[in-house]
Design a protein around this motif. Structure first.
Motif, PDB file in Angstrom:
ATOM      1  N   GLU A  77       0.830  -1.211   0.000  1.00 55.74           N
ATOM      2  CA  GLU A  77       0.000   0.000   0.000  1.00 55.74           C
ATOM      3  C   GLU A  77       0.864   1.261   0.000  1.00 55.74           C
ATOM      4  O   GLU A  77       0.593   2.211  -0.743  1.00 55.74           O
ATOM      5  CB  GLU A  77      -0.922  -0.012   1.224  1.00 55.74           C
ATOM      6  N   GLN A 102       0.610   8.326   7.423  1.00 54.95           N
ATOM      7  CA  GLN A 102      -0.087   8.249   8.709  1.00 54.95           C
ATOM      8  C   GLN A 102      -0.658   9.602   9.110  1.00 54.95           C
ATOM      9  O   GLN A 102      -1.786   9.678   9.615  1.00 54.95           O
ATOM     10  CB  GLN A 102       0.880   7.745   9.791  1.00 54.95           C
ATOM     11  N   ARG A 105      -3.667  10.180   7.199  1.00 52.11           N
ATOM     12  CA  ARG A 105      -4.621   9.068   7.369  1.00 52.11           C
ATOM     13  C   ARG A 105      -4.964   8.397   6.041  1.00 52.11           C
ATOM     14  O   ARG A 105      -6.131   8.209   5.680  1.00 52.11           O
ATOM     15  CB  ARG A 105      -5.903   9.561   8.055  1.00 52.11           C
ATOM     16  N   GLU A 106      -3.915   8.038   5.306  1.00 52.64           N
ATOM     17  CA  GLU A 106      -4.088   7.446   3.983  1.00 52.64           C
ATOM     18  C   GLU A 106      -3.925   5.930   3.978  1.00 52.64           C
ATOM     19  O   GLU A 106      -4.028   5.318   2.922  1.00 52.64           O
ATOM     20  CB  GLU A 106      -3.089   8.067   3.006  1.00 52.64           C
ATOM     21  N   LEU A 107      -3.647   5.326   5.124  1.00 55.70           N
ATOM     22  CA  LEU A 107      -3.431   3.882   5.177  1.00 55.70           C
ATOM     23  C   LEU A 107      -4.668   3.147   5.675  1.00 55.70           C
ATOM     24  O   LEU A 107      -4.565   2.104   6.330  1.00 55.70           O
ATOM     25  CB  LEU A 107      -2.218   3.564   6.071  1.00 55.70           C
ATOM     26  N   GLY A 108      -5.837   3.676   5.342  1.00 54.70           N
ATOM     27  CA  GLY A 108      -7.081   3.081   5.822  1.00 54.70           C
ATOM     28  C   GLY A 108      -7.307   1.659   5.339  1.00 54.70           C
ATOM     29  O   GLY A 108      -7.866   0.830   6.053  1.00 54.70           O
ATOM     30  N   LYS A 109      -6.856   1.339   4.118  1.00 56.84           N
ATOM     31  CA  LYS A 109      -7.072   0.000   3.577  1.00 56.84           C
ATOM     32  C   LYS A 109      -6.342  -1.075   4.377  1.00 56.84           C
ATOM     33  O   LYS A 109      -6.751  -2.228   4.374  1.00 56.84           O
ATOM     34  CB  LYS A 109      -6.614  -0.055   2.115  1.00 56.84           C
ATOM     35  N   ALA A 111      -5.396  -0.457   7.718  1.00 55.01           N
ATOM     36  CA  ALA A 111      -5.371   0.048   9.092  1.00 55.01           C
ATOM     37  C   ALA A 111      -5.397  -1.073  10.115  1.00 55.01           C
ATOM     38  O   ALA A 111      -4.748  -0.982  11.166  1.00 55.01           O
ATOM     39  CB  ALA A 111      -6.546   1.001   9.313  1.00 55.01           C
ATOM     40  N   ASP A 112      -6.157  -2.160   9.836  1.00 51.69           N
ATOM     41  CA  ASP A 112      -6.254  -3.254  10.800  1.00 51.69           C
ATOM     42  C   ASP A 112      -4.967  -4.077  10.878  1.00 51.69           C
ATOM     43  O   ASP A 112      -4.818  -4.911  11.777  1.00 51.69           O
ATOM     44  CB  ASP A 112      -7.423  -4.171  10.442  1.00 51.69           C
ATOM     45  N   ASN A 368       0.881  15.528   0.402  1.00 46.10           N
ATOM     46  CA  ASN A 368       0.347  14.231   0.821  1.00 46.10           C
ATOM     47  C   ASN A 368       0.600  13.248  -0.319  1.00 46.10           C
ATOM     48  O   ASN A 368       0.014  13.386  -1.392  1.00 46.10           O
ATOM     49  CB  ASN A 368      -1.150  14.369   1.105  1.00 46.10           C
TER      50      ASN A 368
END
Length: 397
Positions: A77, A102, A105-109, A111-112, A368
């Motif tokens: 990613e 980070q 907040r672009e690493l949502g895919k 995030a888990d 970004n």
């Protein structure tokens, strides 16, 4: 590779019987001959000894992955959102890229999957490891264009020649400049042209698309490059194209007080190696090889170059040749500095001061990487939809 295998087989049996001191000497000899590290040389000797004379031996088990699956997904990613650089360049900006992704907040895919341990794994990967792990992804995701350069003979003898061995002054302010034609698979009729410029010392690049190679449009493109180049322009280096070797453009250089004008040798692409590489990495990679003709496509291409410049000048590193050395066999080999961004080189040069320095610093901080990638992808989608059918038709014709 065959020579290395022969050497390893020759050493393997003796290595098994040798004492500690002799084993060390053999490792030194093998490393000198092959260029391997001692760890790899030792591994190769053990494997050669285990293979020798053992028909029907079960294949060895592959080594376990050093990095977790979560780390690989986060790497994929981050690499995608950063613009898919090679491992050598991604490692140089990994900390900065991850911090920016980070922060925005672009690493949502993924995030888990993110944790301190996973991020530490990603940051610890070597360039070769990154390229190896991303190779299947690159393969899963992904005709030579015509050249439109015509030799300009009028001013050839009056413009100084610069070859690939002459080099550039070791300071900012000099540009290699070339044109890239967006003609698709045929060069008849009208099509757009991109003027591409790069500073070999900084790695800084600027591109501008114009309607064609007529002087009125070339002048507009050169005016744009001059206005957006962050340091005073001290010299330009062209190829032998007639769009550059003409009295009008030479007069433009005189009017703007550019003291140094040079050209390359005919048909010697290494003389313009920096800009030739940028033609592929900047222009062809991002604008493809489609045919572009309309004003809307010209506007989209110029929007595209602003985003590409933001990514390449501020976010992604490049290397610069700084010296020559020799290999063990006596062949000459280039030495490069550590990968760093053109903006970092510009700041380190000390030529950037005052309001321009503050403005570029703010631009750099606000960038970004994921947003830049999204904008590039959106523009590319429009360009493909606009030009694909026309390009395919021209290819069939």
């Amino acid at each position: 590779m065959a020579t290395r295998r022969d050497l390893t087989k020759a050493y393997a049996r003796e290595y098994q019987r040798a004492g500690k001191k002799r084993k060390g000497e053999m490792l030194d000899e093998l490393c000198t001959a092959t260029g391997w590290s001692r760890v790899n040389a030792r591994r190769q000797l053990r494997q050669a000894a285990s293979r020798k004379g053992r028909a029907g031996q079960a294949p060895r088990k592959p080594r376990a992955r050093k990095y977790s699956y979560d780390a690989l997904k986060v790497l994929e990613e981050a690499w995608t959102l950063a613009g898919e650089p090679c491992g050598k360049y991604l490692v140089a900006v990994m900390d900065d890229t991850v911090e920016r992704l980070q922060r925005f907040r672009e690493l949502g895919k993924v995030a888990d999957r993110i944790s301190d341990e996973v991020l530490a794994e990603v940051r610890s990967m070597s360039p070769a490891t990154i390229d190896r792990y991303l190779a299947p992804i690159k393969k899963a995701r992904y005709p030579e264009a015509k050249s439109t350069t015509r030799p300009g003979l009028i001013l050839r003898s009056s413009i100084s020649l610069r070859t690939c061995m002459d080099g550039f002054p070791q300071q900012p302010g000099y540009l290699e400049i070339d044109t890239v034609a967006h003609c698709g698979h045929r060069n008849e009729g009208d099509y757009l042209v991109t003027i591409n410029a790069t500073d070999p010392y900084l790695g800084w690049g600027i591109a501008r698309t114009v309607k064609n190679k007529a002087f009125v449009h070339m002048k507009a493109g050169m005016d744009y490059i001059l206005a957006h180049y962050p340091v005073p322009l001290l010299g330009v280096d062209f190829d032998n194209g007639s769009e550059f070797l003409n009295w009008s453009l030479i007069g433009w250089c005189d009017d703007h007080g550019i003291p140094t004008i040079t050209r390359s040798r005919p048909y010697e692409h290494n003389d313009n190696a920096h800009i030739e590489q940028r033609n592929g990495d900047w222009v062809r990679r991002h604008a493809f090889r489609y045919r572009y003709e309309t004003q809307a496509e010209q506007d989209d291409l110029n929007l595209l170059w602003t985003q590409v410049e933001a990514r390449k000048n501020h976010l992604l590193p490049c290397v610069k040749a700084v010296d020559w050395t020799e290999t063990a066999s006596g062949r000459k080999k280039r030495v490069y500095d550590k990968p760093t961004t053109p903006y970092a080189r510009l700041v380190a040069s000390g030529v950037l001061t005052g309001p321009k320095a503050d403005r570029l610093a703010q631009i750099n901080y606000d960038l970004n990487p994921a947003a830049v990638t999204r904008r590039i992808n959106a523009i590319q989608t429009r360009l493909i939809a606009s030009a694909k059918d026309r390009t395919l038709t021209s290819r069939q014709a």
